[in-house]
Design an enzyme around this catalytic site. Structure first.
Site, PDB file in Angstrom:
ATOM      1  N   TYR A  19       0.722  -1.338   0.071  1.00 30.42           N
ATOM      2  CA  TYR A  19      -0.212   0.032   0.019  1.00 30.42           C
ATOM      3  C   TYR A  19       0.976   1.200  -0.076  1.00 30.42           C
ATOM      4  CZ  TYR A  19      -3.343  -3.239   1.842  1.00 30.42           C
ATOM      5  OH  TYR A  19      -4.220  -4.595   1.999  1.00 30.42           O
ATOM      6  N   TYR A  43     -14.738  -4.541   2.351  1.00 33.89           N
ATOM      7  CA  TYR A  43     -13.029  -5.164   2.196  1.00 33.89           C
ATOM      8  C   TYR A  43     -13.277  -6.623   2.443  1.00 33.89           C
ATOM      9  CZ  TYR A  43      -8.322  -5.809   2.342  1.00 33.89           C
ATOM     10  OH  TYR A  43      -6.994  -6.605   2.060  1.00 33.89           O
ATOM     11  N   ASP A  61     -17.645 -12.786   6.610  1.00 38.85           N
ATOM     12  CA  ASP A  61     -16.279 -12.391   6.548  1.00 38.85           C
ATOM     13  C   ASP A  61     -15.830 -12.097   8.079  1.00 38.85           C
ATOM     14  OD1 ASP A  61     -13.782 -11.860   6.397  1.00 38.85           O
ATOM     15  OD2 ASP A  61     -13.937 -10.616   4.542  1.00 38.85           O
ATOM     16  N   LYS A 119      -6.606 -13.476  10.424  1.00 39.86           N
ATOM     17  CA  LYS A 119      -6.039 -12.514  11.381  1.00 39.86           C
ATOM     18  C   LYS A 119      -5.660 -12.954  12.788  1.00 39.86           C
ATOM     19  CE  LYS A 119      -6.786  -8.149   8.847  1.00 39.86           C
ATOM     20  NZ  LYS A 119      -7.553  -8.074   7.828  1.00 39.86           N
TER      21      LYS A 119
END
Ligand SMILES: *Cc1c(COP(=O)(O)O)cnc(C)c1O
Length: 399
Positions: A6, A133, A223, A250
């Protein structure tokens, strides 16, 4: 040379070089910083957790990895049993992969193939949320609606098989009315949309979504790569509304090693379970079920259960509310809080320019993006440490 994520590499400032990490702290050569980002929201127990480290070492003493193609091992068996127990309802069928994006790809593949296996070829459309996202791979970018990826739309055009709606019940009902015959699945980040700007919405939306999915035979995918393991103040949002497929990543390993899981219910699994070879799920990441990652994940879940994390998270939420509720300053649009997440949205992203250095000087690592200054701290944080993170955020606006 390292190509950083990014970043416009030409303009990127030097990253902080970390030489050590323990608890909520990361250390540079000369600074001790509270990590208010938890390394992209994953390090829920803090760094170098002794139990997780020990689990990894014990596993490494045996073997670090064997493939799951035709082989299996204790750690992956124990982890899948543990997840089946730990997750609500009949979310029992665990497909492992190496990252959240891949695990979302697998979820979408499962949903799409589920109906193909039933010979229902009309259900080709994915419903998802604006500002969603779901990862950085191509299908997840399409299902997502992240401004950073709109270059995809420029070059390839919008995929007619993905429909985005806002988080209000009206739009939800309209989308189901209009598209239900072609709808395959509805994928959402439940309650908290993370990378799309820490947007929070009400559970009533998800309850209605569950009803509509049941009514029209549409698969519901949560998600929970970001929301899972307590971040919203619920263990999983799936404890409140049960999806057909949940995606975890995560914090799954306590942030110690990358791994992810796509966990389906019996109905979805049964859609693949047959005498027909073409009904099998054709997916298999090389490092799925990696033994070190599975050992870390098992230890992480055991700590989560044994040390009453839900009350830790409740406490973080209460203290954050007490300290941040009603806070305002010029340019602040909204201060939002939910569980272990707090976000200050500002009118103009340029207002946050320089915040990272400002926080660094005060012993806090932060990484605001676009118009969002946020904290998602490790759950083991002390009150003093949390107040330091929050007061640094406030100070920036009062300087
Ligand atoms: C981070 C994230 C992903 C992608 O996970 P990676 O491990 O970075 O590929 C997918 N969905 C959500 C909601 C996320 O926050």
């Amino acid at each position: 040379m390292i190509w950083y994520p990014y970043e416009q590499m030409k303009k990127m400032k030097d990253p902080y070089k970390i030489v050590d990490a323990e608890g909520v702290y990361i250390f540079t050569e000369d600074k001790k910083l509270i990590d208010s980002v938890s390394s992209w929201w994953s390090v829920i127990h803090g760094y170098r957790n002794p139990k997780i480290t020990e689990a990894i070492k014990n596993q490494a003493d045996k073997f670090s990895h064997v493939m799951l193609g035709g082989l299996t091992h204790d750690s992956v068996e124990k982890l899948s049993d543990k997840l089946a127990d730990f997750l609500p309802g009949d979310l029992d069928y665990c497909f492992f992969s190496d990252s959240g994006s891949v695990a979302v790809e697998v979820a979408l593949k499962m949903a799409l193939q589920y109906y193909v296996n039933k010979n229902d070829l009309k259900r080709t459309k994915i419903l998802s949320l604006t500002h969603a996202y779901h990862g950085d791979t191509f299908k997840t970018m399409e299902a997502g609606d992240d401004e950073d990826y709109h270059f995809i739309l420029k070059a390839y055009g919008e995929n007619p098989n993905v429909i985005h709606i806002d988080t209000n019940i009206d739009d939800l009902e309209k989308a189901f009315l209009k598209y239900h015959e072609e709808l395959n699945c509805f994928i959402v980040e439940p309650l908290l949309q993370g990378a799309g700007g820490m947007r929070m919405y009400d559970i009533s939306f998800l309850k209605r979504a569950r009803e509509l999915c049941d009514e029209y035979g549409v698969l519901l995918i949560f998600d929970e790569v970001a929301t899972g393991f307590g971040r919203t103040g619920n263990r999983f949002v799936s404890d409140l509304v049960l999806p057909d497929i949940i995606v975890l990543g995560k914090a799954l390993t306590g942030g110690h090693i990358g791994h992810a899981a796509t966990v389906a219910n019996k109905k979805v699994f049964d859609g693949f379970y047959s005498d027909d070879d073409t009904h099998a799920l054709m997916h298999g990441p090389t490092f799925m079920g990696n033994a070190l990652a599975c050992s870390a994940a098992l230890a992480s879940i055991e700590i989560f259960e044994a040390e009453d994390y839900m009350s830790k998270i409740k406490h973080i939420e209460e203290l954050t509310k007490e300290y941040m509720e009603g806070f305002t300053a010029e340019g602040i649009m909204e201060v939002r809080m939910m569980g272990g997440c707090v976000c200050i949205e500002v009118e103009d992203g340029s207002m946050l320019k320089g915040y990272q250095e400002f926080a660094y000087e005060r012993g806090v690592f932060a990484r605001p993006f676009l118009n969002y200054l946020y904290a998602m701290v490790p759950y083991i944080i002390t009150d003093d440490e949390l107040l330091k993170v929050l007061s640094t955020m406030k100070e920036w606006f009062n300087k």
